[in-house]
Design an enzyme around this catalytic site. Structure first.
Site, PDB file in Angstrom:
ATOM      1  N   SER A  68     -15.489  28.902  17.058  1.00  0.00           N
ATOM      2  CA  SER A  68     -16.622  28.088  17.077  1.00  0.00           C
ATOM      3  C   SER A  68     -16.852  26.793  17.288  1.00  0.00           C
ATOM      4  O   SER A  68     -17.647  26.246  18.196  1.00  0.00           O
ATOM      5  CB  SER A  68     -17.523  28.537  15.498  1.00  0.00           C
ATOM      6  OG  SER A  68     -17.373  29.681  15.139  1.00  0.00           O
ATOM      7  N   HIS A 113     -16.156  36.834  16.678  1.00  0.00           N
ATOM      8  CA  HIS A 113     -16.506  37.390  15.067  1.00  0.00           C
ATOM      9  C   HIS A 113     -17.078  38.746  15.287  1.00  0.00           C
ATOM     10  O   HIS A 113     -17.065  39.554  14.431  1.00  0.00           O
ATOM     11  CB  HIS A 113     -17.584  36.380  14.653  1.00  0.00           C
ATOM     12  CG  HIS A 113     -17.149  35.081  14.133  1.00  0.00           C
ATOM     13  ND1 HIS A 113     -17.551  33.885  14.750  1.00  0.00           N
ATOM     14  CD2 HIS A 113     -16.337  34.689  13.445  1.00  0.00           C
ATOM     15  CE1 HIS A 113     -17.065  32.932  14.238  1.00  0.00           C
ATOM     16  NE2 HIS A 113     -16.105  33.274  13.407  1.00  0.00           N
ATOM     17  N   LYS A 120     -17.645  21.441   4.782  1.00  0.00           N
ATOM     18  CA  LYS A 120     -17.593  21.417   6.469  1.00  0.00           C
ATOM     19  C   LYS A 120     -18.901  20.961   6.814  1.00  0.00           C
ATOM     20  O   LYS A 120     -20.067  21.467   6.115  1.00  0.00           O
ATOM     21  CB  LYS A 120     -17.510  22.520   7.148  1.00  0.00           C
ATOM     22  CG  LYS A 120     -16.074  23.203   7.272  1.00  0.00           C
ATOM     23  CD  LYS A 120     -15.881  24.257   8.438  1.00  0.00           C
ATOM     24  CE  LYS A 120     -14.559  25.022   8.325  1.00  0.00           C
ATOM     25  NZ  LYS A 120     -14.684  25.996   8.929  1.00  0.00           N
ATOM     26  N   ARG A 123      -6.085  35.177  15.188  1.00  0.00           N
ATOM     27  CA  ARG A 123      -6.134  35.109  16.653  1.00  0.00           C
ATOM     28  C   ARG A 123      -4.656  34.705  17.191  1.00  0.00           C
ATOM     29  O   ARG A 123      -4.351  35.519  18.022  1.00  0.00           O
ATOM     30  CB  ARG A 123      -7.053  33.947  17.119  1.00  0.00           C
ATOM     31  CG  ARG A 123      -8.461  34.279  16.950  1.00  0.00           C
ATOM     32  CD  ARG A 123      -9.399  32.937  17.153  1.00  0.00           C
ATOM     33  NE  ARG A 123      -9.211  32.359  15.570  1.00  0.00           N
ATOM     34  CZ  ARG A 123     -10.123  31.290  15.362  1.00  0.00           C
ATOM     35  NH1 ARG A 123     -11.120  30.932  16.058  1.00  0.00           N
ATOM     36  NH2 ARG A 123      -9.861  31.089  14.139  1.00  0.00           N
TER      37      ARG A 123
HETATM   38  P1  ADP Z   1     -13.935  29.903   8.270  1.00  0.00           P
HETATM   39  O1  ADP Z   1     -14.615  28.603   8.153  1.00  0.00           O
HETATM   40  O2  ADP Z   1     -13.943  30.692   6.745  1.00  0.00           O
HETATM   41  O3  ADP Z   1     -12.508  30.092   8.915  1.00  0.00           O
HETATM   42  P2  ADP Z   1     -15.121  31.025  10.654  1.00  0.00           P
HETATM   43  O4  ADP Z   1     -16.405  31.324  10.846  1.00  0.00           O
HETATM   44  O5  ADP Z   1     -14.432  29.878  11.392  1.00  0.00           O
HETATM   45  O6  ADP Z   1     -15.089  30.740   9.050  1.00  0.00           O
HETATM   46  O7  ADP Z   1     -14.223  32.476  10.922  1.00  0.00           O
HETATM   47  C1  ADP Z   1     -14.096  33.435  10.169  1.00  0.00           C
HETATM   48  C2  ADP Z   1     -12.949  34.271  10.277  1.00  0.00           C
HETATM   49  O8  ADP Z   1     -13.313  34.782  11.403  1.00  0.00           O
HETATM   50  C3  ADP Z   1     -11.827  33.661  10.046  1.00  0.00           C
HETATM   51  O9  ADP Z   1     -10.752  34.621   9.674  1.00  0.00           O
HETATM   52  C4  ADP Z   1     -11.286  33.389  11.387  1.00  0.00           C
HETATM   53  O10 ADP Z   1     -10.007  33.327  11.690  1.00  0.00           O
HETATM   54  C5  ADP Z   1     -12.100  34.469  12.408  1.00  0.00           C
HETATM   55  N1  ADP Z   1     -12.296  34.542  13.659  1.00  0.00           N
HETATM   56  C6  ADP Z   1     -13.026  33.373  14.336  1.00  0.00           C
HETATM   57  N2  ADP Z   1     -12.872  33.550  15.589  1.00  0.00           N
HETATM   58  C7  ADP Z   1     -12.279  34.556  15.858  1.00  0.00           C
HETATM   59  C8  ADP Z   1     -11.929  35.208  17.219  1.00  0.00           C
HETATM   60  N3  ADP Z   1     -12.239  34.643  18.119  1.00  0.00           N
HETATM   61  N4  ADP Z   1     -11.165  36.203  17.042  1.00  0.00           N
HETATM   62  C9  ADP Z   1     -10.857  36.876  15.985  1.00  0.00           C
HETATM   63  N5  ADP Z   1     -11.291  36.274  14.631  1.00  0.00           N
HETATM   64  C10 ADP Z   1     -11.957  35.070  14.674  1.00  0.00           C
END
Ligand code: ADP
Length: 168
Positions: free
Chosen positions: A130, A19, A43, A92
């Site tokens: 995460s 992130h 969630k 990703r």
């Molecule tokens: P959500 O519940 O909205 O998916 P997340 O916190 O899981 O929220 O992810 C927010 C954004 O960050 C999403 O677009 C996700 O694909 C991206 N993201 C999460 N981890 C990574 C990573 N390791 N590399 C790039 N983008 C990421």
């Protein structure tokens, strides 16, 4: 770009270095980046909204044009409220694509002026999520190379003794 307020929304439960990588890249492209922490009622989260906001603030403190806010309800409503031009999402792998594409189409239908910008992280973070970080931490693994230092410490505290399933 004339109006360049971008929003980077997510659950951030918790923020990872993936992130952080995306937020840095996005902050470079716009005047002002709002990292929008979703209340995520769909969630079960390990961390509360204020905890998630606090960790995101600490992790991104060095980026001068980044603000951190929380939001509930529709992303497009929040985007209108803050006058955002685009939504940033991280991609990703191909596995992210279908869900992200669906969301982007839906957001375009609800708010045609709002663009979605997809950014790729550095290769070293392409496997990070995460949920994986939480699983590793819950099983006693070392996550210090995957999350900012303030998050590593709080994950250990939060997950100590947790055995149930971990969402997010
Ligand atoms: P959500 O519940 O909205 O998916 P997340 O916190 O899981 O929220 O992810 C927010 C954004 O960050 C999403 O677009 C996700 O694909 C991206 N993201 C999460 N981890 C990574 C990573 N390791 N590399 C790039 N983008 C990421």
């Amino acid at each position: 770009m004339p109006n360049s307020v971008f929003i980077y929304p997510g659950t951030f439960d918790p923020i990872t270095l993936g992130h952080v990588d995306i937020a840095r890249r996005a902050a470079d492209l716009c005047e002002s980046l709002i990292v929008a922490v979703a209340e995520a009622h769909h969630k079960r989260t390990v961390f509360s909204v204020p905890e998630r906001v606090d960790m995101v603030k600490k992790a991104l403190a060095e980026l001068p044009n980044v603000q951190v806010m929380s939001f509930g309800g529709l992303l497009v409503d929040f985007a209108r409220k803050v006058g955002a031009r685009a939504v940033v999402r991280g991609l990703r792998a191909v596995s992210d694509f279908e869900y992200e594409f669906q969301m982007a189409w839906m957001n375009r239908r609800l708010c045609p002026m709002l663009e979605t910008v997809f950014l790729m992280p550095s290769e070293e973070y392409a496997f990070l999520s995460s949920s994986l970080v939480k699983e590793i931490a819950a099983l006693g693994g070392d996550v210090s190379s995957m999350v900012p230092p303030c998050v590593a410490k709080r994950l250990v505290e939060a997950l100590r003794g947790e055995t149930g399933s971990i969402g997010g």
